[in-house]
Design a protein around this motif. Structure first.
Motif, PDB file in Angstrom:
ATOM      1  N   TRP A 127       0.845  -1.190   0.000  1.00 54.80           N
ATOM      2  CA  TRP A 127       0.000   0.000   0.000  1.00 54.80           C
ATOM      3  C   TRP A 127       0.876   1.235   0.000  1.00 54.80           C
ATOM      4  O   TRP A 127       1.986   1.221   0.542  1.00 54.80           O
ATOM      5  CB  TRP A 127      -0.877   0.032   1.253  1.00 54.80           C
ATOM      6  N   SER A 147      -4.945   5.338   2.596  1.00 56.34           N
ATOM      7  CA  SER A 147      -4.328   4.107   2.129  1.00 56.34           C
ATOM      8  C   SER A 147      -4.809   3.764   0.721  1.00 56.34           C
ATOM      9  O   SER A 147      -6.005   3.770   0.458  1.00 56.34           O
ATOM     10  CB  SER A 147      -4.695   2.968   3.090  1.00 56.34           C
ATOM     11  N   ARG A 149      -4.320   0.637  -1.950  1.00 53.29           N
ATOM     12  CA  ARG A 149      -3.779  -0.689  -2.241  1.00 53.29           C
ATOM     13  C   ARG A 149      -3.110  -0.677  -3.597  1.00 53.29           C
ATOM     14  O   ARG A 149      -3.619  -0.108  -4.551  1.00 53.29           O
ATOM     15  CB  ARG A 149      -4.898  -1.739  -2.270  1.00 53.29           C
TER      16      ARG A 149
END
Length: 154
Positions: A127, A147, A149
């Protein structure tokens, strides 16, 4: 005019923001890096719901891949994941590459790497993340995390 310049210089010096890399020896920056490690070890790996209030402010939000998560959302996730992920070990590591600090706030950007191990094998996750930590009477706590991914590796 000199008076204004002097005030401006004093203001800049007292609230200066500076960039640091992972080699920083500032104890506050090290504390926030450790806070991030603890959060991932205790909440996202061990799924210890009781540690959320230890590490997050009450108004904490996580912007997780297009979704807004609160402490309650994370607690619910921990409960579901603890049932679902039995036997999966998550090992976390971080590459902190940008930090900005003021007197009571630290913004940090980093790469988050996780290795997931189970009887079925091993997979990796990555991430790109940032956090905002604020200094409280009980030490540093996260107020926000963002965040994103990255594609999962097998």
């Amino acid at each position: 005019m000199k008076k204004y310049i002097l005030v401006l210089i004093c203001l800049v010096l007292t609230t200066s923001t500076f960039s640091q890399d992972a080699k920083n020896t500032d104890p506050d920056i090290k504390a926030v890096q450790q806070l991030v490690q603890n959060i991932f070890d205790d909440i996202w790996s061990a799924k210890k719901v009781e540690t959320i209030s230890k590490y997050h402010t009450k108004d904490f939000i996580l912007l997780e891949h297009g979704e807004v998560w609160t402490n309650d959302t994370i607690a619910d996730w921990c409960a579901r994941a603890a049932k679902r992920d039995q036997g999966v070990e998550r090992i976390n590591s971080f590459d902190f590459f940008k930090t900005e600090k003021t007197a009571d706030r630290i913004w940090m950007a980093y790469h988050n790497y996780a290795t997931f191990k189970s009887d079925q094998g091993e997979s990796k996750g990555q991430w790109l993340e940032s956090v905002i930590a604020i200094k409280t009477k009980n030490g540093w706590k996260l107020q926000m995390m963002h965040s994103t991914r990255l594609p999962r590796k097998r």
